[in-house]
Design a protein around this motif. Sequence first.
Motif, short mmCIF file in Angstrom:
data_model
loop_
_atom_site.label_atom_id
_atom_site.label_comp_id
_atom_site.label_asym_id
_atom_site.label_seq_id
_atom_site.Cartn_x
_atom_site.Cartn_y
_atom_site.Cartn_z
N LEU A 45 0.74 -1.23 -0.02
CA LEU A 45 -0.36 0.16 -0.56
C LEU A 45 0.63 1.46 -0.44
O LEU A 45 0.80 2.47 -1.02
CB LEU A 45 -1.10 -0.14 1.24
CG LEU A 45 -1.83 -1.59 1.35
CD1 LEU A 45 -3.31 -1.34 2.96
CD2 LEU A 45 -3.12 -0.63 -0.21
N ALA A 46 2.03 0.96 0.78
CA ALA A 46 2.83 2.44 1.30
C ALA A 46 3.75 2.85 -0.43
O ALA A 46 4.26 3.60 -0.97
CB ALA A 46 3.88 2.07 1.67
N TYR A 51 1.88 6.90 -6.53
CA TYR A 51 1.41 7.59 -6.96
C TYR A 51 1.65 9.55 -6.79
O TYR A 51 1.01 10.10 -8.17
CB TYR A 51 0.12 7.81 -6.18
CG TYR A 51 -0.81 8.97 -6.33
CD1 TYR A 51 -1.51 9.16 -7.24
CD2 TYR A 51 -1.25 10.14 -5.01
CE1 TYR A 51 -2.50 10.41 -7.43
CE2 TYR A 51 -1.98 10.98 -5.22
CZ TYR A 51 -2.38 11.41 -6.87
OH TYR A 51 -3.53 12.34 -6.72
N LEU A 52 2.98 9.53 -5.85
CA LEU A 52 3.36 10.78 -4.66
C LEU A 52 4.36 11.29 -6.07
O LEU A 52 5.02 12.54 -6.01
CB LEU A 52 3.93 11.10 -3.86
CG LEU A 52 2.33 10.90 -3.00
CD1 LEU A 52 2.86 11.11 -1.24
CD2 LEU A 52 1.36 12.25 -3.27
N LEU A 97 2.60 -1.05 -7.41
CA LEU A 97 3.40 0.00 -8.10
C LEU A 97 2.89 0.42 -9.46
O LEU A 97 2.69 1.41 -9.47
CB LEU A 97 4.74 -0.42 -8.17
CG LEU A 97 5.25 -0.81 -7.03
CD1 LEU A 97 6.87 -1.68 -7.71
CD2 LEU A 97 6.43 1.15 -6.54
N HIS A 98 2.15 -0.30 -10.08
CA HIS A 98 1.61 0.06 -11.35
C HIS A 98 -0.25 1.02 -10.85
O HIS A 98 0.27 1.59 -11.67
CB HIS A 98 0.97 -1.05 -12.08
CG HIS A 98 0.34 -1.41 -13.36
ND1 HIS A 98 0.15 -1.23 -14.37
CD2 HIS A 98 -1.64 -1.51 -13.25
CE1 HIS A 98 -0.95 -0.50 -15.39
NE2 HIS A 98 -1.67 -1.09 -13.98
N ILE A 99 -0.19 0.43 -10.17
CA ILE A 99 -2.12 1.19 -9.72
C ILE A 99 -1.59 3.02 -9.27
O ILE A 99 -2.69 3.52 -9.86
CB ILE A 99 -2.84 0.46 -8.40
CG1 ILE A 99 -4.38 1.46 -8.96
CG2 ILE A 99 -2.30 0.73 -7.31
CD1 ILE A 99 -5.52 0.73 -10.35
N GLY A 100 -0.25 2.71 -8.21
CA GLY A 100 -0.64 4.36 -7.69
C GLY A 100 0.34 4.96 -9.09
O GLY A 100 0.06 5.82 -9.66
N SER A 101 1.43 4.18 -9.96
CA SER A 101 1.60 4.99 -11.53
C SER A 101 0.70 5.53 -12.34
O SER A 101 0.31 6.59 -12.87
CB SER A 101 2.87 4.58 -12.41
OG SER A 101 3.25 4.94 -13.11
N GLN A 102 -0.62 4.80 -12.65
CA GLN A 102 -1.78 4.73 -13.46
C GLN A 102 -2.35 5.89 -12.72
O GLN A 102 -2.91 6.44 -13.89
CB GLN A 102 -2.35 3.36 -13.58
CG GLN A 102 -1.44 3.05 -14.71
CD GLN A 102 -1.48 2.98 -15.89
OE1 GLN A 102 -0.83 3.58 -15.56
NE2 GLN A 102 -2.68 2.78 -16.48
N VAL A 110 -3.33 9.42 -15.07
CA VAL A 110 -5.12 9.86 -14.59
C VAL A 110 -5.77 10.48 -13.82
O VAL A 110 -6.35 9.06 -13.07
CB VAL A 110 -5.81 8.37 -15.70
CG1 VAL A 110 -7.01 8.72 -16.30
CG2 VAL A 110 -5.17 8.00 -16.86
N PHE A 111 -5.46 11.34 -13.36
CA PHE A 111 -6.25 12.26 -12.32
C PHE A 111 -7.24 13.30 -12.55
O PHE A 111 -7.18 13.83 -13.58
CB PHE A 111 -5.10 12.26 -11.67
CG PHE A 111 -5.62 13.20 -9.92
CD1 PHE A 111 -5.74 11.97 -8.95
CD2 PHE A 111 -6.18 13.99 -9.30
CE1 PHE A 111 -6.51 12.43 -7.66
CE2 PHE A 111 -6.83 14.11 -8.46
CZ PHE A 111 -6.36 13.53 -7.05
#
Length: 172
Positions: free
Chosen positions: A29-30, A36-37, A101-106, A110-111
């Motif tokens: 999760l981290a 994401y950041l 890692l994938h979901i955070g980057s995606q 797309v925000f």
Amino acid sequence: MKQASQPRKVPRNRNLSILLSFVAVAVGLALAVLSYLGLIPLGYKLGPYWLNHWLGWLAMGFIVIYVPIFVILKKRNPKIYTKLMKVHEIGFIVAFMLVSLHIGSQIRRVFPPEIGTGIVAYLSLLALVVTGIMRRNQILATRMATLRLVHLSMVVSFFLVIVFHVIRAFLL
């Protein structure tokens, strides 16, 4: 007459196993948050695709290949169940970290995030990992049948969502 099944033997280092498993989930999760950041840069191209996609595909590849192998071999060759289970446990936690890692980057790309199949797949994978840890360590032992139902239904949900996720990615 059929005997009631006995609970599995729980290892002596059970508390350490539980702690490490849930720490690994927290790390996953981290990693999603750090990705994401933008603190874990995954915006590199490897061939025609971004690194974050390769990470997601690697995780999905393991899951898609290993789950059927695990289901078949655990019934056909019970002697190797312990080895299969170790690969299952570690493999799914690593796959969860890669998908994190994938979901955070995606989501960063797309925000605001669409409520689409990626979020649903991630949540079902999170539920899979958590219920798997709970089942393996007999947390809520009085609810093992419920945990099994949730775990198996998340497997089905995850596979269905992945199919729609891939179709959606290629059609849109």
